[in-house]
Design a protein around this motif. Structure first.
Motif, PDB file in Angstrom:
ATOM      1  N   THR A  97       9.743  16.977  15.197  1.00 36.44           N
ATOM      2  CA  THR A  97      10.424  16.436  14.019  1.00 36.44           C
ATOM      3  C   THR A  97      10.050  14.971  13.809  1.00 36.44           C
ATOM      4  OG1 THR A  97      12.261  17.971  14.319  1.00 36.44           O
ATOM      5  CG2 THR A  97      12.689  16.027  12.973  1.00 36.44           C
ATOM      6  N   GLU A  98      10.054  14.196  14.896  1.00 40.44           N
ATOM      7  CA  GLU A  98       9.676  12.781  14.798  1.00 40.44           C
ATOM      8  C   GLU A  98       8.233  12.634  14.328  1.00 40.44           C
ATOM      9  OE1 GLU A  98      10.412  10.835  18.530  1.00 40.44           O
ATOM     10  OE2 GLU A  98      12.528  11.378  18.527  1.00 40.44           O
ATOM     11  N   LEU A  99       7.350  13.440  14.851  1.00 40.97           N
ATOM     12  CA  LEU A  99       5.942  13.374  14.448  1.00 40.97           C
ATOM     13  C   LEU A  99       5.764  13.755  12.980  1.00 40.97           C
ATOM     14  CD1 LEU A  99       4.200  14.842  17.617  1.00 40.97           C
ATOM     15  CD2 LEU A  99       4.122  12.472  16.818  1.00 40.97           C
ATOM     16  N   MET A 100       6.504  14.759  12.532  1.00 38.87           N
ATOM     17  CA  MET A 100       6.408  15.163  11.131  1.00 38.87           C
ATOM     18  C   MET A 100       6.904  14.032  10.220  1.00 38.87           C
ATOM     19  SD  MET A 100       7.475  19.185  11.458  1.00 38.87           S
ATOM     20  CE  MET A 100       7.634  19.448   9.727  1.00 38.87           C
ATOM     21  N   GLU A 101       7.984  13.361  10.625  1.00 35.05           N
ATOM     22  CA  GLU A 101       8.482  12.221   9.851  1.00 35.05           C
ATOM     23  C   GLU A 101       7.438  11.102   9.826  1.00 35.05           C
ATOM     24  OE1 GLU A 101      12.168  11.326  11.809  1.00 35.05           O
ATOM     25  OE2 GLU A 101      13.220  13.023  10.883  1.00 35.05           O
ATOM     26  N   GLU A 102       6.789  10.868  10.941  1.00 35.38           N
ATOM     27  CA  GLU A 102       5.746   9.838  11.019  1.00 35.38           C
ATOM     28  C   GLU A 102       4.565  10.200  10.118  1.00 35.38           C
ATOM     29  OE1 GLU A 102       3.907   6.336  12.005  1.00 35.38           O
ATOM     30  OE2 GLU A 102       5.963   6.946  12.476  1.00 35.38           O
ATOM     31  N   VAL A 103       4.216  11.467  10.054  1.00 29.37           N
ATOM     32  CA  VAL A 103       3.132  11.920   9.178  1.00 29.37           C
ATOM     33  C   VAL A 103       3.497  11.638   7.723  1.00 29.37           C
ATOM     34  CG1 VAL A 103       1.984  14.000   8.275  1.00 29.37           C
ATOM     35  CG2 VAL A 103       2.153  13.640  10.740  1.00 29.37           C
ATOM     36  N   VAL A 104       4.744  11.936   7.352  1.00 27.18           N
ATOM     37  CA  VAL A 104       5.177  11.683   5.974  1.00 27.18           C
ATOM     38  C   VAL A 104       5.111  10.187   5.664  1.00 27.18           C
ATOM     39  CG1 VAL A 104       7.178  11.747   4.421  1.00 27.18           C
ATOM     40  CG2 VAL A 104       6.595  13.756   5.792  1.00 27.18           C
ATOM     41  N   ARG A 105       5.603   9.353   6.609  1.00 25.17           N
ATOM     42  CA  ARG A 105       5.546   7.895   6.414  1.00 25.17           C
ATOM     43  C   ARG A 105       4.101   7.419   6.299  1.00 25.17           C
ATOM     44  NH1 ARG A 105       9.889   7.948  10.183  1.00 25.17           N
ATOM     45  NH2 ARG A 105       8.461   7.575  11.906  1.00 25.17           N
ATOM     46  N   THR A 106       3.239   7.933   7.141  1.00 23.70           N
ATOM     47  CA  THR A 106       1.831   7.530   7.127  1.00 23.70           C
ATOM     48  C   THR A 106       1.159   7.946   5.827  1.00 23.70           C
ATOM     49  OG1 THR A 106       1.755   7.709   9.535  1.00 23.70           O
ATOM     50  CG2 THR A 106      -0.353   7.693   8.401  1.00 23.70           C
ATOM     51  N   LYS A 107       1.437   9.149   5.343  1.00 25.28           N
ATOM     52  CA  LYS A 107       0.863   9.600   4.073  1.00 25.28           C
ATOM     53  C   LYS A 107       1.323   8.697   2.929  1.00 25.28           C
ATOM     54  CE  LYS A 107       0.118  14.545   4.832  1.00 25.28           C
ATOM     55  NZ  LYS A 107       0.540  15.903   4.410  1.00 25.28           N
ATOM     56  N   THR A 108       2.603   8.334   2.937  1.00 26.48           N
ATOM     57  CA  THR A 108       3.132   7.450   1.894  1.00 26.48           C
ATOM     58  C   THR A 108       2.445   6.092   1.946  1.00 26.48           C
ATOM     59  OG1 THR A 108       5.264   8.570   2.008  1.00 26.48           O
ATOM     60  CG2 THR A 108       5.251   6.402   0.972  1.00 26.48           C
ATOM     61  N   GLU A 109       2.296   5.550   3.145  1.00 24.12           N
ATOM     62  CA  GLU A 109       1.628   4.252   3.299  1.00 24.12           C
ATOM     63  C   GLU A 109       0.167   4.343   2.895  1.00 24.12           C
ATOM     64  OE1 GLU A 109       0.813   0.993   6.805  1.00 24.12           O
ATOM     65  OE2 GLU A 109       2.616   2.234   6.911  1.00 24.12           O
ATOM     66  N   LEU A 110      -0.475   5.444   3.218  1.00 22.92           N
ATOM     67  CA  LEU A 110      -1.872   5.639   2.836  1.00 22.92           C
ATOM     68  C   LEU A 110      -2.022   5.658   1.315  1.00 22.92           C
ATOM     69  CD1 LEU A 110      -4.774   6.162   3.794  1.00 22.92           C
ATOM     70  CD2 LEU A 110      -4.223   8.596   3.829  1.00 22.92           C
ATOM     71  N   LYS A 111      -1.107   6.331   0.630  1.00 22.13           N
ATOM     72  CA  LYS A 111      -1.148   6.357  -0.832  1.00 22.13           C
ATOM     73  C   LYS A 111      -0.964   4.949  -1.392  1.00 22.13           C
ATOM     74  CE  LYS A 111       0.247  11.123  -1.511  1.00 22.13           C
ATOM     75  NZ  LYS A 111       1.259  12.047  -2.020  1.00 22.13           N
ATOM     76  N   ARG A 112      -0.047   4.173  -0.798  1.00 21.10           N
ATOM     77  CA  ARG A 112       0.136   2.784  -1.239  1.00 21.10           C
ATOM     78  C   ARG A 112      -1.149   1.983  -1.044  1.00 21.10           C
ATOM     79  NH1 ARG A 112       5.803   2.047   1.715  1.00 21.10           N
ATOM     80  NH2 ARG A 112       7.118   3.065   0.171  1.00 21.10           N
ATOM     81  N   CYS A 113      -1.770   2.177   0.111  1.00 18.69           N
ATOM     82  CA  CYS A 113      -3.033   1.465   0.388  1.00 18.69           C
ATOM     83  C   CYS A 113      -4.109   1.855  -0.617  1.00 18.69           C
ATOM     84  CB  CYS A 113      -3.506   1.737   1.814  1.00 18.69           C
ATOM     85  SG  CYS A 113      -2.523   0.921   3.074  1.00 18.69           S
ATOM     86  N   GLU A 114      -4.186   3.135  -0.971  1.00 19.79           N
ATOM     87  CA  GLU A 114      -5.168   3.588  -1.951  1.00 19.79           C
ATOM     88  C   GLU A 114      -4.929   2.922  -3.294  1.00 19.79           C
ATOM     89  OE1 GLU A 114      -4.797   7.858  -1.957  1.00 19.79           O
ATOM     90  OE2 GLU A 114      -6.057   8.096  -0.171  1.00 19.79           O
ATOM     91  N   VAL A 115      -3.651   2.824  -3.690  1.00 17.16           N
ATOM     92  CA  VAL A 115      -3.323   2.174  -4.962  1.00 17.16           C
ATOM     93  C   VAL A 115      -3.715   0.705  -4.899  1.00 17.16           C
ATOM     94  CG1 VAL A 115      -1.393   1.441  -6.448  1.00 17.16           C
ATOM     95  CG2 VAL A 115      -1.509   3.797  -5.592  1.00 17.16           C
ATOM     96  N   LYS A 116      -3.399   0.030  -3.781  1.00 19.49           N
ATOM     97  CA  LYS A 116      -3.763  -1.388  -3.620  1.00 19.49           C
ATOM     98  C   LYS A 116      -5.276  -1.561  -3.672  1.00 19.49           C
ATOM     99  CE  LYS A 116       0.305  -2.738  -0.946  1.00 19.49           C
ATOM    100  NZ  LYS A 116       0.824  -3.155   0.355  1.00 19.49           N
ATOM    101  N   MET A 117      -6.007  -0.656  -3.028  1.00 20.96           N
ATOM    102  CA  MET A 117      -7.480  -0.748  -3.037  1.00 20.96           C
ATOM    103  C   MET A 117      -8.018  -0.593  -4.463  1.00 20.96           C
ATOM    104  SD  MET A 117      -8.862  -1.343  -0.107  1.00 20.96           S
ATOM    105  CE  MET A 117     -10.492  -0.672  -0.189  1.00 20.96           C
ATOM    106  N   LYS A 118      -7.440   0.309  -5.227  1.00 21.78           N
ATOM    107  CA  LYS A 118      -7.873   0.507  -6.608  1.00 21.78           C
ATOM    108  C   LYS A 118      -7.601  -0.756  -7.426  1.00 21.78           C
ATOM    109  CE  LYS A 118      -7.432   5.518  -6.668  1.00 21.78           C
ATOM    110  NZ  LYS A 118      -6.696   6.679  -7.176  1.00 21.78           N
ATOM    111  N   ILE A 119      -6.423  -1.357  -7.207  1.00 21.13           N
ATOM    112  CA  ILE A 119      -6.084  -2.592  -7.925  1.00 21.13           C
ATOM    113  C   ILE A 119      -7.060  -3.700  -7.557  1.00 21.13           C
ATOM    114  CG2 ILE A 119      -4.333  -4.424  -8.134  1.00 21.13           C
ATOM    115  CD1 ILE A 119      -2.207  -2.185  -7.907  1.00 21.13           C
ATOM    116  N   VAL A 120      -7.364  -3.841  -6.250  1.00 22.91           N
ATOM    117  CA  VAL A 120      -8.316  -4.861  -5.793  1.00 22.91           C
ATOM    118  C   VAL A 120      -9.685  -4.606  -6.414  1.00 22.91           C
ATOM    119  CG1 VAL A 120      -9.567  -5.722  -3.764  1.00 22.91           C
ATOM    120  CG2 VAL A 120      -7.084  -5.435  -3.670  1.00 22.91           C
ATOM    121  N   CYS A 121     -10.114  -3.363  -6.454  1.00 19.47           N
ATOM    122  CA  CYS A 121     -11.419  -3.024  -7.048  1.00 19.47           C
ATOM    123  C   CYS A 121     -11.442  -3.383  -8.527  1.00 19.47           C
ATOM    124  CB  CYS A 121     -11.732  -1.542  -6.863  1.00 19.47           C
ATOM    125  SG  CYS A 121     -12.198  -1.127  -5.171  1.00 19.47           S
ATOM    126  N   VAL A 122     -10.369  -3.114  -9.250  1.00 18.36           N
ATOM    127  CA  VAL A 122     -10.298  -3.446 -10.676  1.00 18.36           C
ATOM    128  C   VAL A 122     -10.355  -4.965 -10.856  1.00 18.36           C
ATOM    129  CG1 VAL A 122      -8.765  -3.442 -12.709  1.00 18.36           C
ATOM    130  CG2 VAL A 122      -9.121  -1.341 -11.379  1.00 18.36           C
TER     131      VAL A 122
END
Length: 137
Positions: A97-122
């Motif tokens: 359960t803890e690992l699954m929660e960590e996966v969800v948190r990591t996926k959310t953070e990864l999506k944020r990073c992708e958005v930030k990278m797109k903004i930086v690229c623009v």
């Protein structure tokens, strides 16, 4: 089952063999006979097939009782192992359960990073366009 009139209750020779005896101390197989004495009519017993007087003789109910007595500690040990296994499974469920929660948190953070990278690229693209346009003028 065969019948035997020599079945005795006073002289029981088990040679300290616990449980159901497969063989006598002489190596001969044992079998179940039925007592036909007045004192023990129809009572089953194990005896060596050699039928010698001082060979193995054991009442069936005594042999079965010894089997059960010997099995009880093993059953208790198995119960303890099963309880520990169940506890371990519950612990592992918590870890999963803890690992699954960590996966969800990591996926959310990864999506944020992708958005930030797109903004930086623009932004870099806009700056590059601005530099190119200013150099052309």
């Amino acid at each position: 089952m065969s019948s035997d009139s020599t079945a005795e209750s006073s002289t029981v020779n088990t040679f300290d063999i616990r449980g159901i005896p497969a063989k006598c101390v002489c190596g001969t197989a044992t079998t179940i006979f039925t007592a036909d004495t007045v004192k023990n009519p129809g009572r089953p017993f194990y005896r060596c097939l050699t039928r010698r007087k001082h060979h193995l003789f054991k009442w069936v109910e005594d042999a079965v009782l010894e089997e059960v007595e010997d099995a009880l500690p093993k059953i208790a040990q198995l119960e303890a192992e099963v309880a520990k296994g169940k506890s371990d499974v519950e612990d592992l469920k918590g870890v999963i359960t803890e690992l699954m929660e960590e996966v969800v948190r990591t996926k959310t953070e990864l999506k944020r990073c992708e958005v930030k990278m797109k903004i930086v690229c623009v932004i870099i693209s806009l700056i590059s366009i601005g530099v190119v346009v200013s150099l052309m003028n």
